[in-house]
Design a protein around this motif. Sequence first.
Motif, PDB file in Angstrom:
ATOM      1  N   ILE A 132     -27.784 -11.717  -5.243  1.00  0.00           N
ATOM      2  CA  ILE A 132     -28.503 -10.346  -4.861  1.00  0.00           C
ATOM      3  C   ILE A 132     -27.411  -9.789  -3.883  1.00  0.00           C
ATOM      4  CG2 ILE A 132     -30.377  -8.922  -4.080  1.00  0.00           C
ATOM      5  CD1 ILE A 132     -30.935 -10.645  -6.628  1.00  0.00           C
ATOM      6  N   VAL A 133     -27.072  -8.442  -4.139  1.00  0.00           N
ATOM      7  CA  VAL A 133     -26.273  -7.511  -3.117  1.00  0.00           C
ATOM      8  C   VAL A 133     -27.148  -6.309  -2.700  1.00  0.00           C
ATOM      9  CG1 VAL A 133     -24.049  -6.310  -2.672  1.00  0.00           C
ATOM     10  CG2 VAL A 133     -24.190  -8.426  -4.274  1.00  0.00           C
ATOM     11  N   VAL A 134     -27.437  -6.137  -1.460  1.00  0.00           N
ATOM     12  CA  VAL A 134     -27.912  -4.951  -0.922  1.00  0.00           C
ATOM     13  C   VAL A 134     -27.239  -4.282  -0.049  1.00  0.00           C
ATOM     14  CG1 VAL A 134     -30.142  -4.134   0.171  1.00  0.00           C
ATOM     15  CG2 VAL A 134     -30.112  -6.421  -0.821  1.00  0.00           C
ATOM     16  N   TRP A 135     -27.386  -2.870  -0.123  1.00  0.00           N
ATOM     17  CA  TRP A 135     -26.404  -1.937   0.701  1.00  0.00           C
ATOM     18  C   TRP A 135     -26.886  -1.073   1.741  1.00  0.00           C
ATOM     19  CZ3 TRP A 135     -20.856  -2.277   0.366  1.00  0.00           C
ATOM     20  CH2 TRP A 135     -20.517  -2.904  -0.763  1.00  0.00           C
ATOM     21  N   GLN A 136     -26.039  -0.577   2.660  1.00  0.00           N
ATOM     22  CA  GLN A 136     -26.821   0.356   3.813  1.00  0.00           C
ATOM     23  C   GLN A 136     -27.784  -0.102   4.364  1.00  0.00           C
ATOM     24  OE1 GLN A 136     -26.638   3.704   1.131  1.00  0.00           O
ATOM     25  NE2 GLN A 136     -24.619   4.084   1.296  1.00  0.00           N
TER      26      GLN A 136
ATOM     27  N   GLU B 177     -23.840 -10.607 -10.505  1.00  0.00           N
ATOM     28  CA  GLU B 177     -24.873 -10.391  -9.519  1.00  0.00           C
ATOM     29  C   GLU B 177     -25.890  -9.232  -9.705  1.00  0.00           C
ATOM     30  OE1 GLU B 177     -22.140 -10.240  -6.376  1.00  0.00           O
ATOM     31  OE2 GLU B 177     -21.374  -8.156  -7.059  1.00  0.00           O
ATOM     32  N   VAL B 178     -27.049  -9.237  -8.841  1.00  0.00           N
ATOM     33  CA  VAL B 178     -27.716  -7.989  -9.105  1.00  0.00           C
ATOM     34  C   VAL B 178     -27.408  -7.129  -7.812  1.00  0.00           C
ATOM     35  CG1 VAL B 178     -30.291  -7.243  -8.961  1.00  0.00           C
ATOM     36  CG2 VAL B 178     -29.683  -9.162 -10.407  1.00  0.00           C
ATOM     37  N   VAL B 179     -27.381  -5.845  -8.053  1.00  0.00           N
ATOM     38  CA  VAL B 179     -27.180  -4.887  -6.948  1.00  0.00           C
ATOM     39  C   VAL B 179     -28.675  -4.407  -6.762  1.00  0.00           C
ATOM     40  CG1 VAL B 179     -26.110  -2.651  -6.363  1.00  0.00           C
ATOM     41  CG2 VAL B 179     -24.735  -4.379  -7.438  1.00  0.00           C
ATOM     42  N   ALA B 180     -29.101  -4.573  -5.583  1.00  0.00           N
ATOM     43  CA  ALA B 180     -30.561  -4.060  -5.411  1.00  0.00           C
ATOM     44  C   ALA B 180     -30.540  -2.620  -5.140  1.00  0.00           C
ATOM     45  CB  ALA B 180     -31.295  -5.097  -4.345  1.00  0.00           C
ATOM     46  N   GLU B 181     -31.463  -1.795  -5.553  1.00  0.00           N
ATOM     47  CA  GLU B 181     -31.465  -0.561  -5.228  1.00  0.00           C
ATOM     48  C   GLU B 181     -32.952  -0.338  -4.523  1.00  0.00           C
ATOM     49  OE1 GLU B 181     -31.502   1.756  -9.038  1.00  0.00           O
ATOM     50  OE2 GLU B 181     -29.411   1.039  -9.452  1.00  0.00           O
ATOM     51  N   ASN B 182     -33.821  -1.284  -4.648  1.00  0.00           N
ATOM     52  CA  ASN B 182     -35.032  -1.375  -3.921  1.00  0.00           C
ATOM     53  C   ASN B 182     -35.366  -2.776  -3.800  1.00  0.00           C
ATOM     54  OD1 ASN B 182     -35.920   1.694  -3.723  1.00  0.00           O
ATOM     55  ND2 ASN B 182     -35.805   1.181  -6.149  1.00  0.00           N
ATOM     56  N   VAL B 183     -35.676  -2.994  -2.299  1.00  0.00           N
ATOM     57  CA  VAL B 183     -36.196  -4.459  -1.935  1.00  0.00           C
ATOM     58  C   VAL B 183     -37.598  -4.104  -1.402  1.00  0.00           C
ATOM     59  CG1 VAL B 183     -35.819  -6.387  -0.572  1.00  0.00           C
ATOM     60  CG2 VAL B 183     -33.749  -5.108  -1.756  1.00  0.00           C
ATOM     61  N   ARG B 184     -38.529  -4.820  -2.026  1.00  0.00           N
ATOM     62  CA  ARG B 184     -40.056  -4.857  -1.238  1.00  0.00           C
ATOM     63  C   ARG B 184     -40.186  -6.115  -0.696  1.00  0.00           C
ATOM     64  NH1 ARG B 184     -42.413   0.361  -2.061  1.00  0.00           N
ATOM     65  NH2 ARG B 184     -41.281   1.151  -3.582  1.00  0.00           N
ATOM     66  N   PHE B 185     -40.819  -6.201   0.453  1.00  0.00           N
ATOM     67  CA  PHE B 185     -41.109  -7.222   1.301  1.00  0.00           C
ATOM     68  C   PHE B 185     -42.427  -7.571   0.914  1.00  0.00           C
ATOM     69  CE2 PHE B 185     -37.089  -6.671   2.686  1.00  0.00           C
ATOM     70  CZ  PHE B 185     -37.049  -5.903   3.898  1.00  0.00           C
ATOM     71  N   LEU B 186     -42.790  -8.852   0.269  1.00  0.00           N
ATOM     72  CA  LEU B 186     -44.019  -9.105  -0.410  1.00  0.00           C
ATOM     73  C   LEU B 186     -44.899  -9.951   0.443  1.00  0.00           C
ATOM     74  CD1 LEU B 186     -43.088  -9.398  -4.173  1.00  0.00           C
ATOM     75  CD2 LEU B 186     -44.086  -7.239  -2.900  1.00  0.00           C
ATOM     76  N   ASP B 187     -44.439 -10.568   1.698  1.00  0.00           N
ATOM     77  CA  ASP B 187     -45.121 -11.446   2.370  1.00  0.00           C
ATOM     78  C   ASP B 187     -44.950 -11.268   4.101  1.00  0.00           C
ATOM     79  OD1 ASP B 187     -43.681 -14.783   2.275  1.00  0.00           O
ATOM     80  OD2 ASP B 187     -42.832 -12.582   2.937  1.00  0.00           O
ATOM     81  N   ARG B 188     -45.812 -11.569   4.668  1.00  0.00           N
ATOM     82  CA  ARG B 188     -45.709 -11.469   6.086  1.00  0.00           C
ATOM     83  C   ARG B 188     -45.965 -12.813   6.586  1.00  0.00           C
ATOM     84  NH1 ARG B 188     -50.560  -9.480   4.618  1.00  0.00           N
ATOM     85  NH2 ARG B 188     -52.356 -10.339   5.593  1.00  0.00           N
TER      86      ARG B 188
END
Length: 130
Positions: A51-55, A94-105
Amino acid sequence: MLNRVILIGRLTKDPELRYTPSGTAVATFTLAVNRNRTNQEGEREADFIPIVVWQKQAENCANFIGKGSLVAIDGRLQVRTYDGKDGQRRWVTEVVAENVRFLDRREGGGSQGISTFGSEVEFTDDDIPF
């Protein structure tokens, strides 16, 4: 045309945060996504997806999630090439992530919980495929 990928899985290690020469943040990590079947030994199979995430989202990933975190990724599939040090052409998918949701704490002890539309689901370290 449509190029859309939606994944839910757990990080195999902490995100690696870097910056481009122009100062843009980029984070990379691998997501373990379980399959709906088991192998011959009765163990669950998983795919390990880069996974690749930007900014700003890259910085948030580096600061708030780590190995074992459960996340949902919404993005696009990207295939690129580069020439290795040995002169051979390499292909990367690879997957370029446009949105990442954090599902656990993170909570005390070895369990992690997530809220899914008003209900609480518990996960233990045994649920992580690595």
